[in-house]
Scaffold this motif. Structure first.
Motif, short mmCIF file in Angstrom:
data_model
loop_
_atom_site.label_atom_id
_atom_site.label_comp_id
_atom_site.label_asym_id
_atom_site.label_seq_id
_atom_site.Cartn_x
_atom_site.Cartn_y
_atom_site.Cartn_z
N ALA B 15 0.82 -1.21 0.00
CA ALA B 15 0.00 0.00 0.00
C ALA B 15 0.85 1.26 0.00
N SER B 16 1.99 1.21 0.69
CA SER B 16 2.91 2.35 0.73
C SER B 16 4.30 1.82 1.09
N GLU B 25 0.28 -0.33 8.08
CA GLU B 25 -0.17 0.70 7.13
C GLU B 25 0.47 0.51 5.75
N ASN B 26 1.56 -0.23 5.68
CA ASN B 26 2.25 -0.40 4.40
C ASN B 26 1.60 -1.50 3.55
N PHE B 27 0.60 -2.20 4.14
CA PHE B 27 -0.02 -3.32 3.43
C PHE B 27 -1.53 -3.09 3.32
N MET B 59 10.35 -3.86 -1.09
CA MET B 59 9.37 -2.83 -0.74
C MET B 59 9.90 -1.43 -1.00
N SER B 60 11.21 -1.33 -1.24
CA SER B 60 11.84 -0.03 -1.46
C SER B 60 12.17 0.16 -2.93
N VAL B 69 8.64 -4.17 -5.70
CA VAL B 69 7.20 -4.38 -5.86
C VAL B 69 6.55 -3.01 -6.09
N GLU B 70 5.71 -2.93 -7.10
CA GLU B 70 5.02 -1.67 -7.36
C GLU B 70 3.89 -1.48 -6.34
N LEU B 71 3.57 -0.24 -6.05
CA LEU B 71 2.45 0.04 -5.16
C LEU B 71 1.18 -0.54 -5.76
N GLY B 72 0.44 -1.27 -4.95
CA GLY B 72 -0.79 -1.90 -5.41
C GLY B 72 -0.60 -3.31 -5.91
#
Lengths: 345, 345
Positions: B15-16, B25-27, B59-60, B69-72
């Protein structure tokens, strides 16, 4: 064996330990009586003294791969000398030999610790440079650790120096592309014109990092590390997957580094991991047993037929060694720095 | 081929991007429709999902050996799954397979990208740990880069983890002495009692550096680097001449390092030079073509006869993956972290 008239030696000893670049205060000149030439030993008069970056390390007590020089002891160093008297069966009066007699005009050493130099192979001074320790450092580190493949890109810093210039030329002999880094336009021109590098980049140029990137369009496969400092910072981002970094010297660090308060180790380790890099420190002596004879044969041939070129910076007079040495650590010399302590004949 | 009732998958997407340790919050959890099973493809239900430190890197957007990994997009990851439907000739409905289906309950992948798991060799979950990527990381990095000789000392950090525990045990199988570094007395006890290490040192102990020195009276010949951080600082001064450092992970750095404003790179390079060290980054896939089959044969034998022990930390429920993953990055788990997404049968 005639008695020889020489009974004293002029020598330069370590007077104090430098903090950064050594100055004349760190050295002291002395006259000392030579010892008797005991059974098995030989008396040498020094003709050439090699000055090399590793000597800076020997002046400090920081941990190193070799013992440091004690205060009051003669500075270490490779030499070419002539045998004035021999009490060793394999050494003959008049021979020119490679030895490690240090910063002094005369020395008594054991006959097993000298290597006779053939009369015709190449100029005597090359035994301290392109056909000596620096040349073998380039040859062994590049071929054993760097392993350049045809078409790969090899980058070397301090490229007009005795190690760097040999690295670039041997890389080309093996089919790789050689890019040299040096300080100033004169040295860069020499890289292209005298040593045949494919490209040269001036690390004093404010635009250095971008110019280096432009000189390695396919990235860097081998970075021969003999400088450290900000040169390595510019090289790291350009390294290719599976790049190899032979590390044989850290000149910039010997005199303290230009820290900017940033911890560069995490970034360095990340590069090692993400690019599967190989970093390998080495001292040429590690590889001598397995490849020194091959080196001598191969490199002597290259020197004789002009394939492997070299440049020497010969300074007359042992008394000038301290200043010349300090200049070398600051990149002021150009080519293999050698002190001519006495004429060849 | 019967029509299957499953048409939706539960999945966890990025997610972020986290700045340090990832939080919930990142998922984001989503339900998505599964695509048709096209010719050549298979539908899998995920049984086990592997959680590994490398996922933090994905994730970075920082440069890495693999795409981020792309957002989403669904989080990547190795999985053991069961085939619900197959349109590939080599894959049969009901098979258990190793795949890279990521953090989701079901996935449609090409049949060529799964590897069938034999029914009797070892528990299914081991295909993600001791007999999977972590085990092969230990095996290949230790044997190809570390090359421990009988009587040498091998040190590994994160030693109760799936890579570290295998490194120590394989080192001992090759006749070396294994010293493990872990966080806390419970893990250190497990190193000695469960994994048979010769010594264990707690990196949380204020006296860690001195204790490590005491545990390696003959110095360190191989340091298997999978952590970085202050552990490596304590290891460096203890390395022997010609020591080898396989670098396969930098967990401590993934979440930002505890900088103290000191540039540690010059000291690191000095160690490389003065001790003729070899530092070599690697990803296990580099060595898979030449040694993966040997590994599977040899390691499966060791697991079956109890020579190579392993520990798994199995967490139930895909919804718990984010918290378990964050905990792993902080050293909270003990053994190979695996999410049981669904029962085996």
């Amino acid at each position: 064996m005639a008695a020889h008239p020489k009974t004293q030696s002029t020598r330069i000893v370590l007077a104090s330990r430098p903090e950064r670049v050594p100055t004349s205060e760190n050295f002291r000149t002395e006259m000392v009586d030579l010892p008797e030439v005991a059974e098995g030993h030989v008396l040498l008069r020094t003709v050439y003294l090699s000055l090399d970056p590793y000597m800076r390390g020997r002046m400090s007590t920081a941990p190193s791969y070799a013992a440091h020089v004690e205060l009051g002891d003669v500075m270490v160093g490779g030499t070419v000398g002539q045998v004035l008297e021999s009490r060793h069966p394999d050494v003959t009066e008049g021979d020119y030999v490679l030895a490690g007699a240090g910063w002094q005009s005369h020395a008594v050493v054991h006959g097993s610790q000298v290597r006779r130099l053939g009369p015709s192979a190449a100029p005597l001074s090359t035994a301290l440079g392109v056909l000596g320790m620096p040349g073998f450092t380039a040859y062994s580190g590049l071929l054993k650790i760097g392993r350049p493949q045809p078409g790969e890109t090899v980058v070397v810093a301090a490229a007009t120096g005795p190690v760097g210039s040999a690295v670039g030329q041997i890389a080309r002999l093996k089919g790789a592309r050689a890019v040299g880094i040096a300080g100033g336009p004169e040295k860069c021109r020499a890289l292209l014109e005298d040593f045949g590098f494919d490209a040269a980049v001036d690390h004093r140029d404010p635009d250095f990092a971008r110019q280096l990137a432009g000189a390695v369009p396919d990235g860097i496969d081998v970075y021969f590390e003999n400088v450290a400092g900000h040169v390595a910072d510019a090289v790291l981002p350009l390294l290719n997957l599976y790049a190899r970094i032979p590390v044989c010297g850290l000149v910039a660090q010997y005199n303290g580094s230009d820290l900017d308060g940033r911890d560069r180790l995490p970034g360095f380790l990340s590069q090692i991991l993400t690019k599967s890099l190989t970093i390998r420190g080495f001292i040429q002596s590690e590889f001598a047993p397995e490849m020194y004879e091959d080196f001598l044969t191969e490199a002597t041939g290259w020197v004789q037929d002009g394939t492997l070129r070299y440049r020497e910076d010969i300074v007359d007079g042992l008394e000038n060694a301290p200043e010349a040495f300090a200049g070398m650590l600051q990149g002021k010399n150009f080519g293999k720095l050698i002190i001519r302590v006495a004429p060849e004949r």
